[in-house]
Design an enzyme around this catalytic site. Structure first.
Site, PDB file in Angstrom:
ATOM      1  N   THR A 261       0.823  -1.224   0.000  1.00 56.36           N
ATOM      2  CA  THR A 261       0.000   0.000   0.000  1.00 56.36           C
ATOM      3  C   THR A 261       0.847   1.258   0.000  1.00 56.36           C
ATOM      4  O   THR A 261       0.497   2.254  -0.629  1.00 56.36           O
ATOM      5  CB  THR A 261      -0.912   0.019   1.261  1.00 56.36           C
TER       6      THR A 261
ATOM      7  N   THR B 131       1.657  -4.718   4.142  1.00 58.31           N
ATOM      8  CA  THR B 131       1.494  -5.160   5.526  1.00 58.31           C
ATOM      9  C   THR B 131       0.908  -6.571   5.637  1.00 58.31           C
ATOM     10  O   THR B 131       1.136  -7.254   6.628  1.00 58.31           O
ATOM     11  CB  THR B 131       0.567  -4.195   6.309  1.00 58.31           C
TER      12      THR B 131
HETATM   13  N1  ASP Z   1      -2.637  -5.533   0.347  1.00 59.31           N
HETATM   14  C1  ASP Z   1      -1.594  -4.659   0.789  1.00 59.31           C
HETATM   15  C2  ASP Z   1      -0.297  -5.459   0.790  1.00 59.31           C
HETATM   16  O1  ASP Z   1      -0.075  -6.220   1.685  1.00 59.31           O
HETATM   17  C3  ASP Z   1      -1.902  -4.138   2.139  1.00 59.31           C
HETATM   18  C4  ASP Z   1      -0.872  -3.200   2.725  1.00 59.31           C
HETATM   19  O2  ASP Z   1       0.209  -2.975   2.232  1.00 59.31           O
HETATM   20  O3  ASP Z   1      -1.159  -2.640   3.794  1.00 59.31           O
HETATM   21  O4  ASP Z   1       0.474  -5.331  -0.117  1.00 59.31           O
END
Ligand code: ASP
Length: 346
Positions: A13, A89
């Site tokens: 993200t 994340t």
């Molecule tokens: N879907 C995203 C990922 O894990 C979520 C994030 O980065 O917070 O790449």
């Protein structure tokens, strides 16, 4: 002399932007990301970056990419004082745990970070996470890096990577370390609790152990679970390590067919590992009668490992060509600060 940090951008993200076609978030190019944080030029360190050719959502992360990140760190190890890995994340705790097992003789910080909102968003958490991660990676004491392990920095907290787990998909405070204290806190000052950092003996130059096997199965049990589902999962061909997410301190339901099935698998040489569904606390096989059968079949205990560390440790150890006993000994040992076998107060 200014410290030199390498940013390793994998996606997530933090670097995503909205696709105005379908309104979904997609990873974008790293140059754009840096342009959106002009504050980076104020940092008292220099940095370069290396990026995945195609940045990914971390749901698409795979062990091949873990190896790619490890190679980037190894190939740039002498040239930099620390590494900040920008990662989605969702699976950050898996990648960061895996890296902690794969890298030996690490004497420099490897800090994973990301964000819940993209860098371009007005309310983004990306700036603080990135800037503080770079500062943490730059910290030195007596000309030595202060942190010599793989960590996750997120929302004012520095956590040991293989102790961390994503607990919230909404709050900025997305990670927790249920069985190990927070190693550092970002407040008015950056405070790293040195007594909690990992201090492993260094036996040679940094090495990457990139052998692994994903022949790992995981089964989360629940009351009244369907027998044919369990049988088909446990009998899945080619699975060599099987992790049961058991109740409480490692308890399972005691239906004879289930016990017999597990015994049969153990007799066939499968590494049967018991983890717990509880976020905090540890597995204590034999504490209750409902885990006696596991004690008898000498199931392997994952003690207080997070699920992410339990899985990546199995993936890592399966790649090492170990006998069953060697696997058990290594799995139940504290390799990189990921596990504790005893309660602080017995
Ligand atoms: N879907 C995203 C990922 O894990 C979520 C994030 O980065 O917070 O790449």
């Amino acid at each position: 002399m200014q410290t030199k940090i390498l940013l390793v951008y994998t996606g997530g993200t933090i670097g995503m932007a909205k696709d105005y076609g379908d309104q979904s978030l997609k990873p974008f190019n790293f140059d754009n990301l840096l342009k959106r944080i002009p504050e980076l030029s104020l940092l008292d360190c220099s940095f370069d970056y290396s990026s995945f050719e195609t940045p990914i959502d971390s749901s698409d992360m795979k062990p091949e990419y873990w190896v790619e990140i490890a190679h980037t760190i190894r190939d740039n190890y002498e040239a930099y004082d620390g590494f900040v890995v920008l990662h989605g994340t969702d699976t950050m705790a898996y990648t960061a745990s895996a890296l902690s097992f794969m890298i030996d003789n690490l004497e420099k910080p490897v800090i994973f970070t990301g964000s819940q909102l993209p860098i371009g968003d007005l309310r983004t958490d990306a700036k603080e996470n990135l800037i503080t991660s770079i500062q943490l990676a730059s910290l030195r004491k007596d000309h030595q890096p202060l942190i010599k392990e793989v960590c996750i920095y997120f929302e004012y907290k520095l956590l040991r990577a293989n102790r961390a787990t994503k607990i919230n998909a909404e709050n900025f405070d997305a990670f927790e370390s249920p069985n190990y204290p927070v190693i550092g806190v970002s407040g008015v000052h950056l405070e790293v609790k040195e007594d909690l950092t990992l201090k492993l003996p260094i036996t040679g130059p940094l090495t990457i152990n990139e052998k692994y096997s994903t022949d790992v199965g995981v089964l989360k049990i629940f009351p009244g679970m369907n027998r044919s589902f369990i049988e088909s999962v446990i009998n899945a061909p080619s699975i060599k390590a099987f992790i049961i997410e058991a109740f409480g301190t490692g308890n399972i339901f005691t239906d004879q067919w289930f016990i017999d099935l597990l015994k049969e698998k153990v007799a066939q040489g499968i590494h049967l590992i018991i983890n717990t569904q509880c976020a905090g606390g540890m597995v204590e096989i034999g504490r209750y009668a409902t885990s006696d059968a596991l004690l008898e079949m000498r199931a392997i205990s994952s003690y207080d490992l997070t699920m992410e560390a339990a899985i990546t440790k199995a993936i890592y150890l399966l790649g090492q060509d170990l006998t069953h006993e060697e696997f058990r000994t290594a799995y139940e040992a504290n390799l990189k600060g990921e596990l504790r076998k005893h309660h602080y107060i017995e």
